[in-house]
Design a protein around this motif. Sequence first.
Motif, PDB file in Angstrom:
ATOM      1  N   LEU B  21       0.884  -1.560  -0.163  1.00  0.00           N
ATOM      2  CA  LEU B  21       0.139  -0.246  -0.163  1.00  0.00           C
ATOM      3  C   LEU B  21       1.371   1.147  -0.077  1.00  0.00           C
ATOM      4  CD1 LEU B  21      -2.790  -1.051   2.776  1.00  0.00           C
ATOM      5  CD2 LEU B  21      -2.136  -1.843   0.259  1.00  0.00           C
ATOM      6  N   ARG B  22       0.465   2.166  -0.644  1.00  0.00           N
ATOM      7  CA  ARG B  22       1.434   3.380  -1.666  1.00  0.00           C
ATOM      8  C   ARG B  22       1.127   4.529  -0.648  1.00  0.00           C
ATOM      9  NH1 ARG B  22       5.132   1.529  -5.956  1.00  0.00           N
ATOM     10  NH2 ARG B  22       4.252  -0.324  -6.833  1.00  0.00           N
ATOM     11  N   CYS B  23       2.186   5.394  -0.136  1.00  0.00           N
ATOM     12  CA  CYS B  23       2.212   6.680   1.030  1.00  0.00           C
ATOM     13  C   CYS B  23       3.357   7.660   0.637  1.00  0.00           C
ATOM     14  CB  CYS B  23       1.758   6.673   2.239  1.00  0.00           C
ATOM     15  SG  CYS B  23       1.663   8.163   3.173  1.00  0.00           S
ATOM     16  N   ASN B  24       2.857   8.251  -0.093  1.00  0.00           N
ATOM     17  CA  ASN B  24       3.974  10.156  -0.662  1.00  0.00           C
ATOM     18  C   ASN B  24       3.082  11.004   0.827  1.00  0.00           C
ATOM     19  OD1 ASN B  24       3.756   8.235  -3.034  1.00  0.00           O
ATOM     20  ND2 ASN B  24       5.399   8.781  -2.475  1.00  0.00           N
ATOM     21  N   TYR B  25       4.529  11.067   1.474  1.00  0.00           N
ATOM     22  CA  TYR B  25       4.015  12.688   2.135  1.00  0.00           C
ATOM     23  C   TYR B  25       4.551  13.680   1.802  1.00  0.00           C
ATOM     24  CZ  TYR B  25       8.430  11.948   4.256  1.00  0.00           C
ATOM     25  OH  TYR B  25      10.084  12.374   4.002  1.00  0.00           O
ATOM     26  N   SER B  26       3.856  14.682   2.417  1.00  0.00           N
ATOM     27  CA  SER B  26       4.760  16.096   1.881  1.00  0.00           C
ATOM     28  C   SER B  26       4.502  16.741   3.083  1.00  0.00           C
ATOM     29  CB  SER B  26       4.199  17.275   1.041  1.00  0.00           C
ATOM     30  OG  SER B  26       4.388  18.658   0.970  1.00  0.00           O
ATOM     31  N   SER B  27       5.979  17.914   3.804  1.00  0.00           N
ATOM     32  CA  SER B  27       5.846  18.414   5.317  1.00  0.00           C
ATOM     33  C   SER B  27       7.040  19.164   5.227  1.00  0.00           C
ATOM     34  CB  SER B  27       6.389  17.340   6.377  1.00  0.00           C
ATOM     35  OG  SER B  27       6.441  17.132   7.352  1.00  0.00           O
ATOM     36  N   SER B  28       6.751  20.151   5.482  1.00  0.00           N
ATOM     37  CA  SER B  28       7.886  21.099   5.752  1.00  0.00           C
ATOM     38  C   SER B  28       9.143  21.382   6.899  1.00  0.00           C
ATOM     39  CB  SER B  28       7.555  22.610   5.878  1.00  0.00           C
ATOM     40  OG  SER B  28       6.694  22.501   7.075  1.00  0.00           O
ATOM     41  N   VAL B  29       8.854  20.229   7.749  1.00  0.00           N
ATOM     42  CA  VAL B  29       9.664  19.942   8.975  1.00  0.00           C
ATOM     43  C   VAL B  29       9.793  17.840   8.741  1.00  0.00           C
ATOM     44  CG1 VAL B  29       8.705  21.631  10.531  1.00  0.00           C
ATOM     45  CG2 VAL B  29       8.242  19.607  10.423  1.00  0.00           C
ATOM     46  N   PRO B  30      10.785  17.713   9.603  1.00  0.00           N
ATOM     47  CA  PRO B  30      10.891  16.169  10.129  1.00  0.00           C
ATOM     48  C   PRO B  30       9.536  15.493   9.774  1.00  0.00           C
ATOM     49  CG  PRO B  30      13.267  17.476  10.409  1.00  0.00           C
ATOM     50  CD  PRO B  30      11.935  18.580  10.168  1.00  0.00           C
ATOM     51  N   PRO B  31       9.409  15.020   9.428  1.00  0.00           N
ATOM     52  CA  PRO B  31       7.621  14.437   9.369  1.00  0.00           C
ATOM     53  C   PRO B  31       7.883  13.216  10.787  1.00  0.00           C
ATOM     54  CG  PRO B  31       8.565  13.053   7.555  1.00  0.00           C
ATOM     55  CD  PRO B  31      10.045  13.742   8.049  1.00  0.00           C
ATOM     56  N   TYR B  32       6.339  13.153  10.890  1.00  0.00           N
ATOM     57  CA  TYR B  32       6.404  11.961  11.882  1.00  0.00           C
ATOM     58  C   TYR B  32       5.093  11.602  11.044  1.00  0.00           C
ATOM     59  CZ  TYR B  32       8.785  13.851  16.118  1.00  0.00           C
ATOM     60  OH  TYR B  32       9.506  14.125  17.398  1.00  0.00           O
ATOM     61  N   LEU B  33       4.830  10.206  10.556  1.00  0.00           N
ATOM     62  CA  LEU B  33       3.988   9.061   9.986  1.00  0.00           C
ATOM     63  C   LEU B  33       3.908   7.865  11.220  1.00  0.00           C
ATOM     64  CD1 LEU B  33       6.752   9.469   6.632  1.00  0.00           C
ATOM     65  CD2 LEU B  33       4.193  10.426   7.173  1.00  0.00           C
ATOM     66  N   PHE B  34       2.619   7.254  10.140  1.00  0.00           N
ATOM     67  CA  PHE B  34       1.852   6.827  11.166  1.00  0.00           C
ATOM     68  C   PHE B  34       1.040   5.911   9.437  1.00  0.00           C
ATOM     69  CE2 PHE B  34       1.994   8.377  15.423  1.00  0.00           C
ATOM     70  CZ  PHE B  34       2.623   9.985  14.880  1.00  0.00           C
ATOM     71  N   TRP B  35       1.017   4.144  10.155  1.00  0.00           N
ATOM     72  CA  TRP B  35      -0.716   3.356   9.670  1.00  0.00           C
ATOM     73  C   TRP B  35      -1.505   3.846  11.126  1.00  0.00           C
ATOM     74  CZ3 TRP B  35      -1.877   3.098   4.287  1.00  0.00           C
ATOM     75  CH2 TRP B  35      -0.517   3.446   3.335  1.00  0.00           C
ATOM     76  N   TYR B  36      -2.547   3.911  10.087  1.00  0.00           N
ATOM     77  CA  TYR B  36      -3.692   3.395  10.424  1.00  0.00           C
ATOM     78  C   TYR B  36      -4.795   1.748  10.150  1.00  0.00           C
ATOM     79  CZ  TYR B  36      -2.798   6.631  14.482  1.00  0.00           C
ATOM     80  OH  TYR B  36      -2.332   7.409  15.816  1.00  0.00           O
TER      81      TYR B  36
END
Lengths: 114, 113
Positions: B21-36
């Motif tokens: 399952l694919r996810c791409n993110y955009s963040s202006s700071v180092p991100p915290y990423l989660f899968w629910y």
Amino acid sequence: DAGVIQSPRHEVTEMGQEVTLRCKPISGHNSLFWYRQTMMRGLELLIYFNNNVPIDDSGMPEDRFSAKMPNASFSTLKIQPSEPRDSAVYFCASRPGPQNEKLFFGSGTQLSVL
Amino acid sequence: AQSVTQLGSHVSVSEGALVLLRCNYSSSVPPYLFWYVQYPNQGLQLLLKYTSAATLVKGINGFEAEFKKSETSFHLTKPSAHMSDAAEYFCAVSGEAGTALIFGKGTTLSVSS
């Protein structure tokens, strides 16, 4: 631990009526979130509170929506007047603190506005 | 500001097949990423989270995700699908401490026998 408790579980109302959704976060959690889930828009953040203070309400769709958190153990989301396009599942979630820890979700309130 | 894009609103696999399952993110700071994960008529449950400690994150039920900064991706995988994995999966991102999680639109996983 009872988890995040939302009530009612289901709500059916007629257009123009006032709707109040309720949430009891997990005891000791300092952050509370309201999300809305629809097929078209997915899971949208409506508003969140840190230590009972609203931090970001930019996701609240219109002035018809309001949320309060009078104390650490209770929050309400009110829609007045309700419209058919408000039909959705509304989730409440809480988090222990401001750090980026996981959210604990309630089971949601299924709202249908006829 | 943070945002998440989940590629594919619906993924179908056979039991025993690889799940991706694919996810791409955009963040202006180092991100915290989660899968629910969300099972029918239930709230969301945390599968795993990335908080910069390690790029490969292992979660519950045999799922794992790899953070790739160069690709701004955080794809979820499982080597062998089970029927019980059928559910909706959400990727989420947050930035600075104290901010909210922003969720993707979700991917529905179907598993056939």
